[in-house]
Design a protein around this motif. Sequence first.
Motif, PDB file in Angstrom:
ATOM      1  N   ARG A   2       0.977  -1.274   0.101  1.00  0.00           N
ATOM      2  CA  ARG A   2      -0.123   0.045   0.032  1.00  0.00           C
ATOM      3  C   ARG A   2       0.865   1.237   0.046  1.00  0.00           C
ATOM      4  O   ARG A   2       1.519   1.285   0.848  1.00  0.00           O
ATOM      5  N   LEU A   3       1.000   1.944  -1.114  1.00  0.00           N
ATOM      6  CA  LEU A   3       1.900   3.209  -1.334  1.00  0.00           C
ATOM      7  C   LEU A   3       1.152   4.516  -1.214  1.00  0.00           C
ATOM      8  O   LEU A   3       0.318   4.717  -1.972  1.00  0.00           O
ATOM      9  N   LEU A   4       1.514   5.193  -0.495  1.00  0.00           N
ATOM     10  CA  LEU A   4       0.956   6.372  -0.138  1.00  0.00           C
ATOM     11  C   LEU A   4       1.698   7.490  -0.503  1.00  0.00           C
ATOM     12  O   LEU A   4       3.115   7.601  -0.065  1.00  0.00           O
ATOM     13  N   LEU A   5       1.416   8.327  -1.637  1.00  0.00           N
ATOM     14  CA  LEU A   5       2.085   9.370  -2.146  1.00  0.00           C
ATOM     15  C   LEU A   5       1.616  10.778  -1.699  1.00  0.00           C
ATOM     16  O   LEU A   5       0.615  11.131  -1.457  1.00  0.00           O
ATOM     17  N   THR A   6       2.619  11.819  -1.025  1.00  0.00           N
ATOM     18  CA  THR A   6       2.290  12.941  -0.737  1.00  0.00           C
ATOM     19  C   THR A   6       2.991  14.226  -1.303  1.00  0.00           C
ATOM     20  O   THR A   6       4.198  13.857  -1.832  1.00  0.00           O
ATOM     21  N   THR A   7       2.154  15.122  -1.633  1.00  0.00           N
ATOM     22  CA  THR A   7       2.669  16.218  -2.328  1.00  0.00           C
ATOM     23  C   THR A   7       2.054  17.731  -1.865  1.00  0.00           C
ATOM     24  O   THR A   7       0.981  17.658  -1.402  1.00  0.00           O
ATOM     25  N   GLN A   8       2.897  18.807  -2.154  1.00  0.00           N
ATOM     26  CA  GLN A   8       2.072  20.107  -1.927  1.00  0.00           C
ATOM     27  C   GLN A   8       1.110  20.205  -3.049  1.00  0.00           C
ATOM     28  O   GLN A   8       1.366  19.567  -4.072  1.00  0.00           O
ATOM     29  N   PRO A   9      -0.046  21.056  -2.998  1.00  0.00           N
ATOM     30  CA  PRO A   9      -1.117  20.950  -4.017  1.00  0.00           C
ATOM     31  C   PRO A   9      -0.530  21.860  -5.056  1.00  0.00           C
ATOM     32  O   PRO A   9      -1.174  23.114  -5.127  1.00  0.00           O
ATOM     33  N   ILE A  10       0.434  21.475  -5.821  1.00  0.00           N
ATOM     34  CA  ILE A  10       0.609  22.258  -6.907  1.00  0.00           C
ATOM     35  C   ILE A  10       0.987  21.281  -8.148  1.00  0.00           C
ATOM     36  O   ILE A  10       1.452  20.288  -7.888  1.00  0.00           O
ATOM     37  N   TYR A  11       0.510  21.666  -9.222  1.00  0.00           N
ATOM     38  CA  TYR A  11       0.284  21.037 -10.494  1.00  0.00           C
ATOM     39  C   TYR A  11       1.812  20.391 -10.709  1.00  0.00           C
ATOM     40  O   TYR A  11       2.068  19.145 -10.888  1.00  0.00           O
ATOM     41  N   SER A  12       2.678  21.279 -10.713  1.00  0.00           N
ATOM     42  CA  SER A  12       4.350  20.886 -11.325  1.00  0.00           C
ATOM     43  C   SER A  12       4.822  19.818 -10.237  1.00  0.00           C
ATOM     44  O   SER A  12       5.835  19.143 -10.457  1.00  0.00           O
ATOM     45  N   HIS A  13       4.337  19.638  -8.963  1.00  0.00           N
ATOM     46  CA  HIS A  13       4.841  18.824  -8.033  1.00  0.00           C
ATOM     47  C   HIS A  13       4.225  17.444  -8.127  1.00  0.00           C
ATOM     48  O   HIS A  13       4.713  16.405  -7.592  1.00  0.00           O
ATOM     49  N   LEU A  14       3.019  17.671  -8.501  1.00  0.00           N
ATOM     50  CA  LEU A  14       2.401  16.439  -8.639  1.00  0.00           C
ATOM     51  C   LEU A  14       2.404  15.659 -10.041  1.00  0.00           C
ATOM     52  O   LEU A  14       2.705  14.308 -10.042  1.00  0.00           O
ATOM     53  N   VAL A  15       2.024  16.163 -11.130  1.00  0.00           N
ATOM     54  CA  VAL A  15       1.781  15.448 -12.166  1.00  0.00           C
ATOM     55  C   VAL A  15       2.996  15.103 -13.016  1.00  0.00           C
ATOM     56  O   VAL A  15       2.604  13.640 -13.291  1.00  0.00           O
ATOM     57  N   PRO A  16       4.040  15.655 -13.279  1.00  0.00           N
ATOM     58  CA  PRO A  16       4.979  15.041 -14.017  1.00  0.00           C
ATOM     59  C   PRO A  16       5.550  13.679 -13.432  1.00  0.00           C
ATOM     60  O   PRO A  16       6.188  13.204 -14.224  1.00  0.00           O
ATOM     61  N   ALA A  17       5.537  13.713 -12.168  1.00  0.00           N
ATOM     62  CA  ALA A  17       6.600  12.518 -11.656  1.00  0.00           C
ATOM     63  C   ALA A  17       5.583  11.551 -10.633  1.00  0.00           C
ATOM     64  O   ALA A  17       5.676  10.383 -10.777  1.00  0.00           O
ATOM     65  N   LEU A  18       4.827  12.113  -9.589  1.00  0.00           N
ATOM     66  CA  LEU A  18       4.215  11.456  -8.753  1.00  0.00           C
ATOM     67  C   LEU A  18       3.182  10.510  -9.562  1.00  0.00           C
ATOM     68  O   LEU A  18       2.667   9.474  -9.151  1.00  0.00           O
ATOM     69  N   VAL A  19       2.285  11.310 -10.509  1.00  0.00           N
ATOM     70  CA  VAL A  19       1.015  10.646 -11.301  1.00  0.00           C
ATOM     71  C   VAL A  19       1.741   9.312 -12.012  1.00  0.00           C
ATOM     72  O   VAL A  19       1.203   8.450 -11.931  1.00  0.00           O
TER      73      VAL A  19
END
Length: 414
Positions: A2-19
């Motif tokens: 069970r893998l939980l990812l956390t990020t600041q609510p910023i598009y460039s912090h989320l979409v390019p790598a975490l998604v």
Amino acid sequence: MRLLLTTQPIYSHLVPALVPLAHVARAAGHEVAVATAASMADELARHGVAHLPLPNVPGQVELRSDPRLAERFGLPQQLMAPGRRSVDPAVWRQIARAYAGPIAGHFAADLLDVAGRWRPDVIVREPAEYGGYLTAERLDIPHATLDISPFAALDLPVVVDALDEQRVALGLPSTADPWHPHRHLRAGLIPEAFYPPSLRPVGGRYYRPPTPTDDAPMDPWYADLPADRPLVLASLGSLVLSLPGIPDVLPLVVAALGELPCTAVVSLGGYAELTERIGTVPENVRLTPFVPQRTLLPACDLFLTHAGFNSTGEAVAAGVPMVAVPAVADQPPNARRIAELGLGLRLDIDDLSVARIADACRQVLTEPAYRWRVRALQRQLLANPGFERLVADLAELAVLARPVEPARRVSPLR
């Protein structure tokens, strides 16, 4: 796992790598969710990634538009000094301490409740988000950093005291160790050679992000651009163009590219209204509100960029040399490293002119060594293992951290 990812609510912090990491992990049979502010719900839904909303974590629009909220979290009211386009280093240190201090503690308070119910085996965070680190330490589970900003590590000695205060508030011992947030795994997304030796911790490993497969096709007009001259892409990023004074750079960029024997595509970062500030557009320059950057870059000969890490990494992946015009955050050290490694040139955003921009672009376009060096780093990236290996490494962390059950006592056969 069970893998939980956390990020600041910023598009460039989320979409390019975490998604992409979420998609690869899910394809491998793991359960994955992203914990962040409710403001990212639509974006995560669009990418088909499970969202665990943190109800008391503010979105970036709230933090930037509500002075009282910003003050509560220790954020400065003004980024740029009068007459400058770059952020004062002292102001940036204040921002870094706020993200490792009050913002991290606030994030962890919500995340502990969510994680207590969701029960992750591993937490993976991006380097501007420290609440995931604090939560994993409190729950005594492994944590990793998906390193979307290699030079964020420069902030670690600055924020260690603020982070230790949050540890103590959660009943954890202080560490006074700046590298403690990376103690399990720091997953680099660019070859190790991009990191200065002082920023290469023992726990660092390096991976190759997946090639995007969901980008929409480019508009047909891109295919009809002239083939008798080099193609230059210029983009200063959406977030940067929203800062005071930065849009004033665009007319200089457009005029400089108009002086060169090239075809240029200039992105307005989603702000179509900036066209009115540019004036006359040279015949060889095409303005567009938005550019499919990852799709277009492999077809370009030069990238004029603000040197955000996503853009820098995409240029390396495409093998395209750069002219870097940094303003804030990790952009100045990224730009310095681009110049140090000979991947391009760096310009001072507070001392720009049409002539300086044109001369830098002309030099990078005409000297092939810049492209050769970027291509060498591109080959190193291609030799790195992909995200499937990263997911396997995270699963191994989970297994190693799992308590061993005592062997059941078996009665002897009679």
